[in-house]
Design a protein around this motif. Structure first.
Motif, mmCIF file in Angstrom:
data_model
loop_
_atom_site.group_PDB
_atom_site.id
_atom_site.type_symbol
_atom_site.label_atom_id
_atom_site.label_comp_id
_atom_site.label_asym_id
_atom_site.label_seq_id
_atom_site.Cartn_x
_atom_site.Cartn_y
_atom_site.Cartn_z
ATOM 1 N N PRO A 62 0.806 -1.221 0.000
ATOM 2 C CA PRO A 62 0.000 0.000 0.000
ATOM 3 C C PRO A 62 0.840 1.272 0.000
ATOM 4 C CG PRO A 62 0.081 -0.934 2.200
ATOM 5 C CD PRO A 62 0.871 -1.863 1.328
ATOM 6 N N LEU A 63 0.220 2.359 -0.472
ATOM 7 C CA LEU A 63 0.809 3.696 -0.374
ATOM 8 C C LEU A 63 0.131 4.412 0.796
ATOM 9 C CD1 LEU A 63 2.568 6.042 -1.474
ATOM 10 C CD2 LEU A 63 0.612 6.689 -2.908
ATOM 11 N N VAL A 64 0.952 4.878 1.739
ATOM 12 C CA VAL A 64 0.459 5.570 2.931
ATOM 13 C C VAL A 64 0.844 7.047 2.792
ATOM 14 C CG1 VAL A 64 0.533 5.668 5.453
ATOM 15 C CG2 VAL A 64 0.851 3.468 4.277
ATOM 16 N N VAL A 65 -0.146 7.941 2.900
ATOM 17 C CA VAL A 65 0.102 9.361 2.617
ATOM 18 C C VAL A 65 -0.344 10.231 3.783
ATOM 19 C CG1 VAL A 65 -0.441 11.272 1.052
ATOM 20 C CG2 VAL A 65 -0.235 8.962 0.147
ATOM 21 N N ASP A 66 0.557 11.061 4.280
ATOM 22 C CA ASP A 66 0.195 12.074 5.284
ATOM 23 C C ASP A 66 -0.320 13.297 4.518
ATOM 24 O OD1 ASP A 66 0.205 14.249 7.037
ATOM 25 O OD2 ASP A 66 1.956 13.540 8.153
ATOM 26 N N ASN A 67 -1.620 13.563 4.671
ATOM 27 C CA ASN A 67 -2.259 14.644 3.892
ATOM 28 C C ASN A 67 -2.550 15.869 4.761
ATOM 29 O OD1 ASN A 67 -3.279 15.476 1.342
ATOM 30 N ND2 ASN A 67 -5.380 15.088 2.016
ATOM 31 N N THR A 68 -1.746 16.042 5.819
ATOM 32 C CA THR A 68 -1.984 17.128 6.775
ATOM 33 C C THR A 68 -1.917 18.506 6.118
ATOM 34 O OG1 THR A 68 -1.072 15.816 8.577
ATOM 35 C CG2 THR A 68 -1.055 18.197 8.882
ATOM 36 N N VAL A 69 -0.912 18.742 5.307
ATOM 37 C CA VAL A 69 -0.664 20.113 4.828
ATOM 38 C C VAL A 69 -1.725 20.581 3.821
ATOM 39 C CG1 VAL A 69 0.996 21.616 3.646
ATOM 40 C CG2 VAL A 69 1.782 20.061 5.442
ATOM 41 N N PRO A 70 -2.078 19.798 2.797
ATOM 42 C CA PRO A 70 -3.105 20.336 1.874
ATOM 43 C C PRO A 70 -4.536 20.212 2.378
ATOM 44 C CG PRO A 70 -2.220 18.286 1.013
ATOM 45 C CD PRO A 70 -1.424 18.597 2.253
ATOM 46 N N THR A 71 -4.808 19.229 3.237
ATOM 47 C CA THR A 71 -6.181 18.866 3.641
ATOM 48 C C THR A 71 -6.945 18.348 2.417
ATOM 49 O OG1 THR A 71 -7.537 20.854 3.231
ATOM 50 C CG2 THR A 71 -6.239 20.834 5.286
ATOM 51 N N PRO A 72 -8.034 17.615 2.636
ATOM 52 C CA PRO A 72 -8.809 17.126 1.482
ATOM 53 C C PRO A 72 -9.478 18.244 0.696
ATOM 54 C CG PRO A 72 -9.873 16.538 3.577
ATOM 55 C CD PRO A 72 -8.532 17.088 3.920
ATOM 56 N N ILE A 73 -9.466 19.454 1.230
ATOM 57 C CA ILE A 73 -10.044 20.573 0.462
ATOM 58 C C ILE A 73 -9.191 20.834 -0.784
ATOM 59 C CG2 ILE A 73 -10.616 23.054 0.550
ATOM 60 C CD1 ILE A 73 -12.399 21.103 2.299
ATOM 61 N N LEU A 74 -7.881 20.670 -0.676
ATOM 62 C CA LEU A 74 -7.015 20.916 -1.831
ATOM 63 C C LEU A 74 -6.647 19.627 -2.567
ATOM 64 C CD1 LEU A 74 -4.579 23.609 -0.348
ATOM 65 C CD2 LEU A 74 -6.482 23.973 -1.918
ATOM 66 N N LEU A 75 -6.596 18.516 -1.850
ATOM 67 C CA LEU A 75 -6.094 17.281 -2.471
ATOM 68 C C LEU A 75 -6.691 16.075 -1.747
ATOM 69 C CD1 LEU A 75 -4.037 15.638 -4.196
ATOM 70 C CD2 LEU A 75 -2.326 16.149 -2.475
ATOM 71 N N ARG A 76 -7.203 15.115 -2.527
ATOM 72 C CA ARG A 76 -7.742 13.872 -1.942
ATOM 73 C C ARG A 76 -6.900 12.707 -2.465
ATOM 74 N NH1 ARG A 76 -13.782 13.280 -3.048
ATOM 75 N NH2 ARG A 76 -14.278 12.894 -0.873
ATOM 76 N N PRO A 77 -5.900 12.280 -1.682
ATOM 77 C CA PRO A 77 -4.937 11.285 -2.191
ATOM 78 C C PRO A 77 -5.562 9.970 -2.640
ATOM 79 C CG PRO A 77 -4.117 12.316 -0.181
ATOM 80 C CD PRO A 77 -5.533 12.770 -0.341
#
Ligand code: PLP
Length: 425
Positions: free
Chosen positions: A175-190
């Motif tokens: 799996p790919l594990v992604v820390d999405n703290t900085v953009p938030t899902p408002i800017l990016l949904r990994p």
């Protein structure tokens, strides 16, 4: 529904008993059982319901449904901090003797966990030379159980090429594990770009007010654990700590998040408090309008700094001449986040003078507060790293990191302008 709507409504309509419209704070440790049979069914994970708030709680459950909806995931598990989320997310996948491959651009404490803490538990972390899939592939071997990255590196500002990292991970059956703290899902949904597990420090932009620590682990529900019984025995073999339960059989697509809760949250107990879940929900309600304002303000600050002779260099992915700009367009619709780093003329000493002269912008080690914040990563957040690892993580000795808030932009720029004068003038 879209994210601006989900941020207000996902996971909760109104309280079924009182019809309260705000999410109630269920400040309780335990929950009553109808009888012994009902209790046993809950403990066997055969019936839905709450038993004990270390494992689950109705207020926290709303937060979990809301974060999962915002990320387009199947389930989320919320925990006491972003660091807990990272620790649980990785150790739920990798047994001692296995390894994780990480990009080098990481938040300092994550780097420290990967470089020291996890290896002490027998989990090796290998750092790729860069975030490029070709270099990440070079350090993968038969023991690798996950690829790890930050979608937008703190403070490097690099944008992970999620589609190519996900492609690589899936070719290798991991799996790919992604820390999405900085953009938030408002800017990016990994997850839309192939990520399997998404992590948040809810402490930052999601909560948004600098009041509350929290973390989330979002399970996309898409990784086929059952296809890899040898690589991921924890989801495919009977768990002796849970009377022989097999997570992939009992929970199907939600096997990963179910085990995260039943093994990690239950036994190590870094639970969020219901009150903190309530505060984070309050913050999330406005995340979409806040992020819009953060981004607009950060772009204005970046434009100001990039044309100022007192500034030696600036790293902001939203500037068209930034090497990260093509990926900002590909993954973030051209809207870089509100973190930027820059160097003042006069090197390290100039940077210190700038930092000390700030008045409105606060000197703290946090990001994603509604207030503008400044930090000197080399002496604080990334201090424990070697000079080489600091450079690989985008931390130069003179770098000042700004997390641009939602104040009036003229006041933010006036503070920066005055501090630059004090540094260089
Ligand atoms: N991930 C990133 C990208 C961060 O910047 C931080 C903290 O700054 C964390 C995780 C850790 O979060 P917390 O402070 O909630 O433990």
């Amino acid at each position: 529904m879209r994210n601006a709507t989900l941020a207000l409504h996902a996971g909760f309509d109104m309280d079924p008993t009182t019809r309260a419209l705000a999410v109630p704070i269920y400040q309780t440790v335990a929950y009553g059982f109808d009888d012994a049979e009902h209790a046993a069914a809950l403990f066997n994970l055969e019936a839905d319901g709450h038993r004990y708030s270390r494992i689950s709680n109705p207020t926290i459950a709303v937060l979990e449904r809301r974060v999962a909806a915002l990320e387009g995931g199947l389930e989320a598990v919320c925990v006491s901090s972003g660091q807990t989320a990272i620790y649980y997310a990785v150790s739920n996948l990798v047994q001692p003797g296995g390894n994780v491959v990480s990009v080098p651009q990481l938040y300092g404490t994550t780097h420290s966990m990967f470089d020291h803490f996890l290896p002490n538990l027998g989990i090796d972390v290998r750092f790729a030379a860069s975030d490029r899939a070709a270099e990440v592939e070079q350090v993968i071997d038969h023991g690798t159980r996950a690829i790890y990255c930050e979608s937008v590196g703190n403070p490097a500002g690099n944008i992970a090429d999620l589609a190519s990292l996900a492609d690589l991970a899936h070719r290798r059956g991991i799996p790919l594990v992604v820390d999405n703290t900085v953009p938030t899902p408002i800017l990016l949904r990994p997850i839309e770009h192939g990520a399997d597990i998404v992590i948040h420090s809810l402490t930052k932009f999601m909560g948004g007010h600098g009041t509350t620590l929290g973390g989330a682990i979002v399970d996309s529900g898409k990784f086929p654990w059952a296809d890899h019984p040898e690589r991921f025995p924890m989801f495919n073999r009977p768990d002796p700590s849970y009377h022989g339960l097999i997570y992939s059989q009992r929970f199907g697509a939600a096997a990963y998040s179910a085990r995260c809760r039943s093994v990690y949250l239950r036994t190590t107990g870094a639970a969020l408090s219901p009150f903190n879940a309530f505060l984070l929900l309050q913050g999330i309600e406005t995340v979409s309008v806040r992020v819009d304002r953060h981004v607009a303000n950060a772009k204005a600050v970046a434009d100001f700094l990039s044309s100022d002779a007192r500034v030696a260099w600036i790293n902001y992915a939203g500037l068209e001449n930034s090497p990260h700009y093509p990926l900002v367009r590909k993954y973030l619709g051209g809207r870089a986040c509100s973190l930027l780093t820059f160097g003042v003329r006069g090197g390290f000493a100039g940077g210190v003078r700038f930092y000390d002269a700030l008045r409105l912008i606060k000197r703290v080690v946090n990001l994603g507060d509604s207030k503008s914040l400044a930090c000197h990563p080399a002496s604080t957040t990334h201090r424990q790293m070697s000079p080489e690892a600091q450079l690989a993580a985008g931390v130069t000795p003179d770098a000042v990191r700004l997390s641009i808030g939602i104040e009036d932009i003229e006041d933010i720029i006036a503070d920066i302008d005055t501090a630059l004068d004090a540094a260089v003038g």
